[in-house]
Design a protein around this motif. Structure first.
Motif, mmCIF file in Angstrom:
data_model
loop_
_atom_site.group_PDB
_atom_site.id
_atom_site.type_symbol
_atom_site.label_atom_id
_atom_site.label_comp_id
_atom_site.label_asym_id
_atom_site.label_seq_id
_atom_site.Cartn_x
_atom_site.Cartn_y
_atom_site.Cartn_z
ATOM 1 N N ASP A 14 0.809 -1.234 0.000
ATOM 2 C CA ASP A 14 0.000 0.000 0.000
ATOM 3 C C ASP A 14 0.836 1.275 0.000
ATOM 4 O O ASP A 14 0.323 2.345 0.323
ATOM 5 C CB ASP A 14 -0.968 0.055 1.191
ATOM 6 N N GLN A 32 2.252 1.075 -7.866
ATOM 7 C CA GLN A 32 1.284 0.702 -6.839
ATOM 8 C C GLN A 32 1.119 -0.806 -6.715
ATOM 9 O O GLN A 32 0.687 -1.292 -5.675
ATOM 10 C CB GLN A 32 -0.057 1.384 -7.144
ATOM 11 N N PRO A 66 -3.903 0.048 6.692
ATOM 12 C CA PRO A 66 -3.814 -0.473 5.328
ATOM 13 C C PRO A 66 -5.201 -0.705 4.741
ATOM 14 O O PRO A 66 -6.178 -0.932 5.464
ATOM 15 C CB PRO A 66 -3.068 -1.798 5.510
ATOM 16 N N SER A 67 -5.281 -0.654 3.431
ATOM 17 C CA SER A 67 -6.552 -0.900 2.766
ATOM 18 C C SER A 67 -6.977 -2.346 2.992
ATOM 19 O O SER A 67 -6.155 -3.234 3.232
ATOM 20 C CB SER A 67 -6.426 -0.619 1.273
ATOM 21 N N ALA A 70 -5.362 -4.689 0.511
ATOM 22 C CA ALA A 70 -3.979 -5.054 0.837
ATOM 23 C C ALA A 70 -3.952 -6.110 1.938
ATOM 24 O O ALA A 70 -3.139 -7.049 1.898
ATOM 25 C CB ALA A 70 -3.199 -3.817 1.271
#
Length: 401
Positions: A14, A32, A66-67, A70
């Protein structure tokens, strides 16, 4: 019997790559995804090699938040290891310190260190007993000398490995903030291997027993040049440890210096890049170029090479020119004493502490017009990167090596 494990650190899933300029939108997409691809490659490698254990020494994520995507990706990769009967030991670092319970749980068989130093004793497929001692960050900064809480090598195991996300005192940029330690303190524990994380430049601090920074698996900015990856470690009682570096970077950052002494046109510059074998690459590369300027260079060419268009024109295939800088061929030089050399080396490798940067810009923001027109400039990461870049280049031109 011997054991084999993969030492990974600083995955930084991320990572936003804010410093990648939007003139290459396709490169932003590649950046990314880069850390994910690199980590997936290492997991596949560990499975193919049938290693006993994978050790992750902190900063699996770039952020404490974090997303979800991820987190799910990370869990899927760890589950692949579990499904192939590979044991996992990991700690949280300063970037992904434990703040709140994650809404995506890790596989049950993953051994995660708590904030207090603890030890896991694992048994390999060949029935070797291996102790792993370590801790996880629960705050951004850990000023305690956590190393003092690590136990002395267990006598009832075949191997003992220390896992530590922290900074060796002599290379810490913000001294004492990241679990500081000394090599002598690590040696006092009599472990067979120290798996270190936090410093992104891989480094073997000591060979016997090995004290190793694996570095990050993917360079995140122009300062993190060269091959990135992990270490495959083989420990065999009575023999020296065997370390094999496993390259895994998806995108390679490079920094080169070229002379413009024979260039007067854009075509000449393109030929120079081709001659130096810079323009062709099957692997994606992001390159910073320092051009040594010469008096005969046409002013129009010099000006062109300072534009975004020049970056686009000179970039070819999988090679992207990230930055072009001019170095004067006629400069005065400075001689640095030992102390200054050490300080300069730290600045080149790790940058300047944020508080020093803020102090340096205070005089600029005393100007009312600057404060009015650019209220957010102090916190602009792109501007900060440019300031550091130009300041470092200016000093480099005047240092006598």
């Amino acid at each position: 019997m011997s054991i084999q494990f993969l030492h990974i650190s600083d995955i930084h899933l991320d990572s936003p790559f804010h410093h990648i300029r939007n003139i290459f939108p396709e490169l932003m997409i590649k950046c990314q995804e880069a850390s994910k691809i690199s980590f997936q490659y290492l997991v596949t490698y560990a499975i193919e090699q049938q290693v006993d254990i994978v050790v992750i020494a902190g900063d699996s994520f770039n952020s404490v938040y974090p997303s979800v995507s991820a987190q799910l990706f990370f869990k899927e990769q760890l589950q692949r290891l579990v499904d192939h009967h590979i044991q996992i030991v990991l700690c949280h670092g300063n970037h992904d310190y434990v703040r709140l319970p994650k809404i995506v749980a890790l596989p049950e068989k993953v051994h995660v260190f708590d904030e207090h130093v603890e030890t896991f004793v694992l048994t390999t497929k060949s029935q070797e007993k291996v102790a792993f001692s370590g801790f996880s960050y629960h705050h951004l900064h850990v000023q305690d000398r956590k190393v003092t809480h690590y136990p002395v090598r267990f006598s009832n195991v075949d191997y003992h490995v220390g896992v530590l996300h922290g900074a060796l005192e002599s290379i810490a940029t913000e001294k004492g903030l990241y679990a500081p330690f000394s090599v002598s303190e690590l040696n006092s524990k009599h472990y067979d291997y120290w798996a270190l994380g936090h410093i992104h430049k891989r480094s073997i601090l000591q060979e016997k027993p090995p004290i190793v920074y694996a570095g990050n698996i993917q360079g995140l900015n122009r300062k993190e040049t060269g091959k990135k990856g992990a270490y495959l470690v083989t420990l065999d009682k009575g023999k020296e440890a065997v370390l094999e570096f496993i390259p895994a970077e998806t995108i390679l950052w490079e920094h080169v210096t070229l002379s413009l002494s024979e260039c007067s046109t854009v075509e000449d510059v393109q030929s120079l890049l081709k001659k130096e074998e810079i323009t062709f690459s099957q692997q994606t590369k992001i390159i910073s170029i320092d051009f040594i300027e010469h008096a005969h260079i046409p002013e129009e060419l010099r000006q062109f090479l300072q534009t975004d268009e020049a970056l686009q024109v000179l970039s070819q295939n999988a090679m992207y020119i990230y930055r072009l800088t001019f170095l004067s061929s006629h400069t005065h030089t400075l001689n640095l004493n030992v102390s200054m050399e050490k300080k300069w080396g730290n600045i080149q490798q790790y940058g300047v502490e944020n508080k020093e940067y803020q102090t340096a810009l205070q005089s600029l923001f005393k100007n009312t017009t600057i404060r009015t027109l650019f209220p957010d400039l102090l916190h602009d990461d792109v501007f900060k990167e440019e300031v550091f870049s130009k300041a470092i280049n200016t000093v480099e031109q005047q240092i006598n090596h």
